[in-house]
Design a protein around this motif. Sequence first.
Motif, PDB file in Angstrom:
ATOM      1  N   ALA A   1     -66.521  60.847  25.870  1.00  0.00           N
ATOM      2  CA  ALA A   1     -67.714  61.476  25.293  1.00  0.00           C
ATOM      3  C   ALA A   1     -68.881  60.510  25.204  1.00  0.00           C
ATOM      4  O   ALA A   1     -70.043  60.924  25.281  1.00  0.00           O
ATOM      5  CB  ALA A   1     -67.394  62.031  23.904  1.00  0.00           C
ATOM      6  N   THR A   2     -68.613  59.203  25.044  1.00  0.00           N
ATOM      7  CA  THR A   2     -69.716  58.237  24.985  1.00  0.00           C
ATOM      8  C   THR A   2     -70.458  58.164  26.314  1.00  0.00           C
ATOM      9  O   THR A   2     -71.650  57.853  26.341  1.00  0.00           O
ATOM     10  CB  THR A   2     -69.193  56.843  24.610  1.00  0.00           C
ATOM     11  OG1 THR A   2     -68.258  56.395  25.599  1.00  0.00           O
ATOM     12  CG2 THR A   2     -68.504  56.875  23.254  1.00  0.00           C
TER      13      THR A   2
ATOM     14  N   LEU B   1     -70.316  60.917  28.576  1.00  0.00           N
ATOM     15  CA  LEU B   1     -70.805  62.266  28.802  1.00  0.00           C
ATOM     16  C   LEU B   1     -72.044  62.570  27.979  1.00  0.00           C
ATOM     17  O   LEU B   1     -72.968  63.244  28.460  1.00  0.00           O
ATOM     18  CB  LEU B   1     -69.700  63.270  28.467  1.00  0.00           C
ATOM     19  CG  LEU B   1     -70.060  64.748  28.606  1.00  0.00           C
ATOM     20  CD1 LEU B   1     -70.402  65.086  30.052  1.00  0.00           C
ATOM     21  CD2 LEU B   1     -68.917  65.622  28.099  1.00  0.00           C
ATOM     22  N   SER B   2     -72.087  62.072  26.740  1.00  0.00           N
ATOM     23  CA  SER B   2     -73.216  62.392  25.869  1.00  0.00           C
ATOM     24  C   SER B   2     -74.525  61.853  26.430  1.00  0.00           C
ATOM     25  O   SER B   2     -75.571  62.497  26.303  1.00  0.00           O
ATOM     26  CB  SER B   2     -72.968  61.833  24.462  1.00  0.00           C
ATOM     27  OG  SER B   2     -72.812  60.428  24.502  1.00  0.00           O
TER      28      SER B   2
ATOM     29  N   ALA C   1     -77.979  68.932  23.692  1.00  0.00           N
ATOM     30  CA  ALA C   1     -76.715  68.235  23.941  1.00  0.00           C
ATOM     31  C   ALA C   1     -75.798  68.351  22.728  1.00  0.00           C
ATOM     32  O   ALA C   1     -74.591  68.580  22.868  1.00  0.00           O
ATOM     33  CB  ALA C   1     -76.985  66.763  24.262  1.00  0.00           C
TER      34      ALA C   1
ATOM     35  N   GLY D   1     -72.062  70.387  22.597  1.00  0.00           N
ATOM     36  CA  GLY D   1     -70.813  69.793  22.129  1.00  0.00           C
ATOM     37  C   GLY D   1     -70.128  70.627  21.068  1.00  0.00           C
ATOM     38  O   GLY D   1     -68.907  70.839  21.111  1.00  0.00           O
TER      39      GLY D   1
ATOM     40  N   SER E   1     -68.861  64.112  21.398  1.00  0.00           N
ATOM     41  CA  SER E   1     -70.203  64.171  21.977  1.00  0.00           C
ATOM     42  C   SER E   1     -71.237  64.426  20.893  1.00  0.00           C
ATOM     43  O   SER E   1     -72.300  63.772  20.850  1.00  0.00           O
ATOM     44  CB  SER E   1     -70.278  65.265  23.042  1.00  0.00           C
ATOM     45  OG  SER E   1     -69.446  64.972  24.135  1.00  0.00           O
ATOM     46  N   TYR E   2     -70.929  65.358  20.006  1.00  0.00           N
ATOM     47  CA  TYR E   2     -71.857  65.601  18.902  1.00  0.00           C
ATOM     48  C   TYR E   2     -71.903  64.411  17.953  1.00  0.00           C
ATOM     49  O   TYR E   2     -72.956  64.095  17.389  1.00  0.00           O
ATOM     50  CB  TYR E   2     -71.472  66.853  18.125  1.00  0.00           C
ATOM     51  CG  TYR E   2     -72.410  67.104  16.964  1.00  0.00           C
ATOM     52  CD1 TYR E   2     -73.686  67.592  17.196  1.00  0.00           C
ATOM     53  CD2 TYR E   2     -72.030  66.805  15.664  1.00  0.00           C
ATOM     54  CE1 TYR E   2     -74.568  67.788  16.155  1.00  0.00           C
ATOM     55  CE2 TYR E   2     -72.903  67.005  14.610  1.00  0.00           C
ATOM     56  CZ  TYR E   2     -74.171  67.494  14.864  1.00  0.00           C
ATOM     57  OH  TYR E   2     -75.047  67.673  13.827  1.00  0.00           O
TER      58      TYR E   2
END
Length: 591
Positions: free
Chosen positions: A441-442, A444-445, A457, A461, A503-504
């Motif tokens: 996620a780090t 992808l975000s 974004a 998430g 992600s969030y």
Amino acid sequence: MAMVTVSQSFSFHGFFVRKASLLPSSASRVRYSINDRRWLNLDLTSTSYRFRNLNSRCSITNTDLHLSSVVTEDEAPQDLLAAECDCSTPIVHLKTDILDSESLSLLAETTYVDSVLTALPVLSEEEQNALAATPAHPVGLYALYASSLAGNLVEQLWNFAWPSSIALLHPSLLPVAVMGFFSKLAIIIGGPLLGKLMDYSPRVPAYMGLNVVQAAAQLLSATMIIHAHTVSSASAPAVLFRPWFIVLVLAGAIERLCGVATGVAVERDWVILLAGMNRPIALAQANAVLNRIDLLCEIAGASVFGFLLSKYKPVTCLKYAAASMIWSLPVMIGLTWLTNKLATGVLDRPKSCQTSCGESPEEAVVEAGSIVDRGLETIKLGWKEYMQQPVLPASLAYVLLFFNVVLAPSSLMTAFLTQHGVNPSIIGGFSGLCAFMGVAATFLSATLVKQLGILKAGAAGLVFQAFLLSLAVAVYWSGSLSQQSPVLFFLGLIVLSRLGHMSYDVVGAQILQTGIPSSKVNLIGTTEVSVASLAESVMLGVAIIANDASHFGFLAMLSLLSVVGAAWMFCRLLLNPTDEQRSLFAVESNK
């Protein structure tokens, strides 16, 4: 010797000079040579033209001066020295070695100041981006990464070890839920108090002290659990009143409170100083690295202890965990000291005007000493500052996610799977894969923020997480978890949902991180954690009441509703922002 008081001011980069005419009808372009010690009273009311540095000579052109009064040094105000100490009124003392015999020399109209202003360097866009991506203290930042690795590895190992070890004592969720409840309660009450105390304490000594206390609490907890495994078992309600369990609850609460405080200090304060507040790319990269370290440690901690638990007895595994706590503490303290050393003492800087110039060190000590007596006021202040955040809906959505206490790699999920007969290696692998999704996620975000903008974004998430958890709850209620394949599918959906959750988490941290002033960073940060802990403690309270494993489906449904509520709240912010929120994300509104 004389003091010249001048009027009608203009200024140059931190040096302010007042402007008028020498005589009502005459104008001169003058270069002043000031010798020995002269006092210059400065006014701050005009538009600023700034010099980058102030040397011992000040050359001024195109300046009409009006000498409204000339005061000898003997006639200087008596309180002038007192005014020097006032942080809000800068007084400049100019001491030069220019000879008194040097006469006033006239300058050409377009020479000195014009050449200074036109000589200022202007960086190209590529150079600005390179500067924004370069940390202010790169070597110190690497030392911080190493310190975080040493501390988080042991902390994540223990976070998996204690619930799995307690779950093996009794076929009930009650002991684990009670420990979690009181840990969150300690954070709710003590978080703002400890945050305020840290705001008034030196960074490095306070951080080291909290690490020592946390390690001692972990060792005491491990000792109590080892003792519990060596004595005869009792029913779950009877365990709650055993002396070893009471000590375990207290030690666990202290351990979690110290862990939260050190985490807030690193993520909301230290990393900003080391990466640079005005270097957004470097700060974002540092945030991502810290997140990856934390998640990789979670993978390693859960996997290692799960493997050990499948091979050895719980007491042997706990002894290994205690040994890791002992060796990691001096390593972590040494790396913390090295971080400040390599960063040229940047962590020694004062945190706020209140502690650096508005208060004396003695007053700060008195403030810290009386903080317990004014605990309620501090808690109220923390909640007030928290509720006044311009992006409060984003923070509240983050808090709602903490109601999800079972559809996540939590202590209750670990206890449920252990009592359900799932192999410890699978449980450890589940926690490790969830953390791996956080690492993904780090990366992808960053792509989501670039393509969709930071608000969209975050919404993507949360919606993704809510959708996958809905499927997981449907699988659970289908009643097929008695077989291994549906259990693995159920756990797989939860693992994938962590991609949206983390992600969030990364996006939300970026929204909130730079919006909190450094003087309040620990107060607001620990208050936010306290609010999140309040949400989690409510769910743990429900788990205490519904402590039988057969009630897991009810807890899963409540967890799903909290995630759906978080997605709804954040999407509402996205669709109906306030004027202040719209101004904060003005760039996104044009997409």
